[in-house]
Design an enzyme around this catalytic site. Structure first.
Site, PDB file in Angstrom:
ATOM      1  N   HIS A   1       0.814  -1.221   0.000  1.00 32.96           N
ATOM      2  CA  HIS A   1       0.000   0.000   0.000  1.00 32.96           C
ATOM      3  C   HIS A   1       0.845   1.268   0.000  1.00 32.96           C
ATOM      4  O   HIS A   1       0.338   2.357  -0.226  1.00 32.96           O
ATOM      5  CB  HIS A   1      -0.928   0.007   1.218  1.00 32.96           C
TER       6      HIS A   1
ATOM      7  N   ASP B   1       3.495   9.628  -0.455  1.00 35.09           N
ATOM      8  CA  ASP B   1       2.343   8.830  -0.039  1.00 35.09           C
ATOM      9  C   ASP B   1       2.072   7.789  -1.123  1.00 35.09           C
ATOM     10  O   ASP B   1       2.111   8.123  -2.311  1.00 35.09           O
ATOM     11  CB  ASP B   1       1.111   9.750   0.113  1.00 35.09           C
TER      12      ASP B   1
HETATM   13  P1  ADP Z   1      -3.174   6.465   5.363  1.00 32.47           P
HETATM   14  O1  ADP Z   1      -3.592   5.137   4.887  1.00 32.47           O
HETATM   15  O2  ADP Z   1      -1.717   6.724   5.276  1.00 32.47           O
HETATM   16  O3  ADP Z   1      -3.704   6.822   6.717  1.00 32.47           O
HETATM   17  P2  ADP Z   1      -5.087   7.513   3.393  1.00 32.47           P
HETATM   18  O4  ADP Z   1      -5.406   8.924   3.065  1.00 32.47           O
HETATM   19  O5  ADP Z   1      -4.858   6.628   2.221  1.00 32.47           O
HETATM   20  O6  ADP Z   1      -3.827   7.547   4.368  1.00 32.47           O
HETATM   21  O7  ADP Z   1      -6.262   6.863   4.217  1.00 32.47           O
HETATM   22  C1  ADP Z   1      -6.718   7.410   5.424  1.00 32.47           C
HETATM   23  C2  ADP Z   1      -8.100   6.859   5.726  1.00 32.47           C
HETATM   24  O8  ADP Z   1      -8.392   7.106   7.107  1.00 32.47           O
HETATM   25  C3  ADP Z   1      -9.189   7.535   4.920  1.00 32.47           C
HETATM   26  O9  ADP Z   1     -10.152   6.580   4.529  1.00 32.47           O
HETATM   27  C4  ADP Z   1      -9.783   8.553   5.906  1.00 32.47           C
HETATM   28  O10 ADP Z   1     -11.160   8.808   5.675  1.00 32.47           O
HETATM   29  C5  ADP Z   1      -9.590   7.859   7.233  1.00 32.47           C
HETATM   30  N1  ADP Z   1      -9.405   8.845   8.318  1.00 32.47           N
HETATM   31  C6  ADP Z   1      -8.490   9.826   8.361  1.00 32.47           C
HETATM   32  N2  ADP Z   1      -8.625  10.555   9.482  1.00 32.47           N
HETATM   33  C7  ADP Z   1      -9.638  10.021  10.165  1.00 32.47           C
HETATM   34  C8  ADP Z   1     -10.276  10.337  11.413  1.00 32.47           C
HETATM   35  N3  ADP Z   1      -9.869  11.353  12.179  1.00 32.47           N
HETATM   36  N4  ADP Z   1     -11.298   9.573  11.795  1.00 32.47           N
HETATM   37  C9  ADP Z   1     -11.705   8.536  11.039  1.00 32.47           C
HETATM   38  N5  ADP Z   1     -11.150   8.205   9.856  1.00 32.47           N
HETATM   39  C10 ADP Z   1     -10.123   8.923   9.423  1.00 32.47           C
HETATM   40  C1  G6P Z   2      -1.260   3.000   6.211  1.00 32.24           C
HETATM   41  C2  G6P Z   2      -0.626   1.636   6.040  1.00 32.24           C
HETATM   42  C3  G6P Z   2      -1.512   0.560   6.650  1.00 32.24           C
HETATM   43  C4  G6P Z   2      -1.847   0.905   8.081  1.00 32.24           C
HETATM   44  C5  G6P Z   2      -2.435   2.311   8.184  1.00 32.24           C
HETATM   45  C6  G6P Z   2      -2.704   2.749   9.617  1.00 32.24           C
HETATM   46  O1  G6P Z   2      -2.421   3.008   5.477  1.00 32.24           O
HETATM   47  O2  G6P Z   2      -0.387   1.385   4.668  1.00 32.24           O
HETATM   48  O3  G6P Z   2      -0.877  -0.702   6.595  1.00 32.24           O
HETATM   49  O4  G6P Z   2      -2.748  -0.019   8.622  1.00 32.24           O
HETATM   50  O5  G6P Z   2      -1.554   3.234   7.587  1.00 32.24           O
HETATM   51  O6  G6P Z   2      -1.563   2.608  10.398  1.00 32.24           O
HETATM   52  P1  G6P Z   2      -1.514   1.650  11.664  1.00 32.24           P
HETATM   53  O7  G6P Z   2      -0.072   1.592  12.047  1.00 32.24           O
HETATM   54  O8  G6P Z   2      -2.363   2.326  12.692  1.00 32.24           O
HETATM   55  O9  G6P Z   2      -2.056   0.321  11.280  1.00 32.24           O
END
Ligand code: ADP
Ligand code: G6P
Length: 468
Positions: free
Chosen positions: A162, A370
């Site tokens: 990912h 990212d």
């Molecule tokens: P990452 O996987 O690195 O966190 P992404 O932008 O690909 O970044 O995905 C983040 C996901 O987490 C999105 O689906 C977003 O809606 C969700 N998210 C981000 N912040 C919050 C929050 N404060 N509460 C709930 N969901 C969240």
């Molecule tokens: C990114 C990573 C995921 C991970 C998520 C949240 O999306 O690619 O593998 O699950 O961040 O991070 P965490 O460490 O809380 O699982």
């Protein structure tokens, strides 16, 4: 013994985290893009999801959630520290994100990583039916494909990363680099977010292990391992439905009113992670206020920073820096009852996030690096009225697809300021045009299409495990 499945997903995270409230077990959605993307895919079929439930000590018994068989894997407190916080999130995470923070290398973390990967592989071997498809996810589990192949050569094994896959020069820093690479090569298909990442991978196989490749297909021990790009996405229709919900629309209006009905609401939504460029975004906003190009209360910023990996030092340092910057901006530009930045270090429901997206005129997504960034895609899907502007870093995977965003280089502060100002000042007709093109793209390139494309390439027929 756990029920067997013909389709198994293995990921470090389960879609839900176990939390104890007043001595009672509760489940709450777990954070991050991996879970957002995979949940709808698994919910469409009776597959098994193997993962960690978020705590330490004994794992809860397997259970069912929305048609998904949940199979928790335990982590001890020491494994949590060494495998999850250490090797996964203080070594591999920063290294694969262009080393925007310095990766930390420790031998005992690597040992824990091996041991935990072996446990996940064993769990998959135990629940997979003869000839089943097992889809392993992300950087925490890169050794699982080879371990699983050793135990169960009958399985069809896919792996999807990912996050970015670094160029050879960076990957070569990793002390047990050949083992990681061999781990990944245990899969039949290794998927990446970007074409460049897949190229990095095949070139690395030749450079490090002397393996031959043709196109994106690597020869390993008489087998063929395919590599490819499969940009992940969101459940676009679901997001559009949610944004159109009258309750969400009403909440969006209420949010704007609570913010003092400003002309421009600028929004950031991220895990509190140093790859996300939260500080530089705040700095751009501060400088525009200082230059007099933006003014409070006409423009306000809302920054949601989801708590993440809070015991890892890099994350603790970042939190201090971000909160100091928020304090500085509010100190200089806020007024009583009228902060310039509304900073929210909390998790929210999907509906509340959708309401924030609907309420925001400008969405700032400015990561230094990212893999994809689903927040950018969620914002676009929520803008059914065609308004709104997305400021997007060129270093997010999403920038390859969302070309009509206001693209910027997050390493160039003036470039970020310029993109933000252009987004704030753009004509409604132009914004609508840009948004429509991006929406059309997301309607056809949604998460179901991502899963279908990957699984078809892995050789899984449409009728079997792929979502309709
Ligand atoms: P990452 O996987 O690195 O966190 P992404 O932008 O690909 O970044 O995905 C983040 C996901 O987490 C999105 O689906 C977003 O809606 C969700 N998210 C981000 N912040 C919050 C929050 N404060 N509460 C709930 N969901 C969240
Ligand atoms: C990114 C990573 C995921 C991970 C998520 C949240 O999306 O690619 O593998 O699950 O961040 O991070 P965490 O460490 O809380 O699982």
């Amino acid at each position: 013994m756990a029920e067997r499945s013909s389709f198994v997903v293995v990921a470090n995270r389960l879609p839900v985290d176990e939390v104890m409230v007043d001595g009672e077990r509760q489940w709450r959605p777990s954070p991050g893009g991996l879970v957002t993307a995979l949940h709808p895919v698994l919910a469409q079929q009776r597959g098994t999801w193997i993962g960690w439930a978020g705590g330490d000590g004994e794992a809860p018994e397997p259970f069912e959630l929305e048609g998904i068989k949940i199979h928790p894997v335990p982590l001890s407190a020491e494994e949590l520290e060494r495998y999850y916080e250490g090797q996964s999130n203080a070594t591999i995470w920063p290294l694969y994100h262009d080393a925007v923070e310095t990766p930390v290398y420790k031998r005992r973390w690597r040992e824990a990583y091996r041991l935990v990967n072996q446990r996940f592989a064993q769990a998959a071997a135990d629940v997979a039916e003869q000839g089943a498809t097992v889809w392993v996810q992300d950087y925490q589990l890169q050794l699982v494909p080879a371990m699983l192949r050793e135990m169960r050569p009958d399985l069809r094994i896919g792996f999807f990363l990912h996050i970015p896959f670094p160029p050879i020069e960076l990957f070569m820093q990793m002390p047990f680099r050949a083992e990681i690479l061999r781990g990944l090569l245990g899969a039949d298909l290794v998927g990446f977010q970007q074409r460049l990442a897949a190229q990095n991978f095949v070139r690395l196989a030749r450079h490090l292990l002397g393996l031959r490749y043709e196109g994106q297909s690597i020869q390993v021990d008489g087998r063929k391992v395919k590599a490819g790009a499969f940009p992940i996405s969101i459940d676009t229709a679901d997001m559009e439905r949610m944004a159109a919900d009258p309750a969400v629309q009403a909440r969006a209006k209420q949010i704007r009113a609570e913010l003092g009905d400003p002309e421009t609401v600028i929004l950031g939504v991220d895990r509190l992670d140093y790859t996300k460029g939260i500080e530089l975004r705040l700095k751009a906003f501060r400088e525009l206020l200082a230059d007099g190009k933006l003014k409070v209360p006409e423009a306000v910023m809302v920054q949601v920073a989801t708590p993440s990996r809070e015991r890892v030092e890099h994350y603790q340092t970042l939190r201090v820096k971000v909160e100091r910057e928020v304090g500085r901006i509010n100190g200089e530009f806020g007024r009583v009852g009228m902060p310039a930045v509304h900073y929210l270090h909390q998790s929210y429901s999907k509906q509340e996030l959708a309401a924030l997206y609907v309420a925001a005129d400008v969405m700032m997504v400015t990561p230094l690096r990212d893999g994809m960034n689903l927040v950018a895609k969620e914002y676009v899907a929520c803008r059914a009225n065609g308004g709104g502007a997305l400021v997007l870093s060129e270093f997010a995977g999403a920038a390859t697809e969302l070309r009509q965003a206001f693209l910027c280089n997050p390493h160039d502060p003036d470039g970020v300021k310029d993109a933000l100002l252009r987004a704030v000042g753009a004509e409604p007709a132009e914004l609508k045009r840009r948004m429509r093109v991006m929406q059309r793209h997301l309607r056809t390139h949604d998460v179901a299409e991502w899963a279908r494309t990957f699984l078809n390439e892995l050789g899984v027929p449409d009728t079997d495990a792929t979502p309709a």
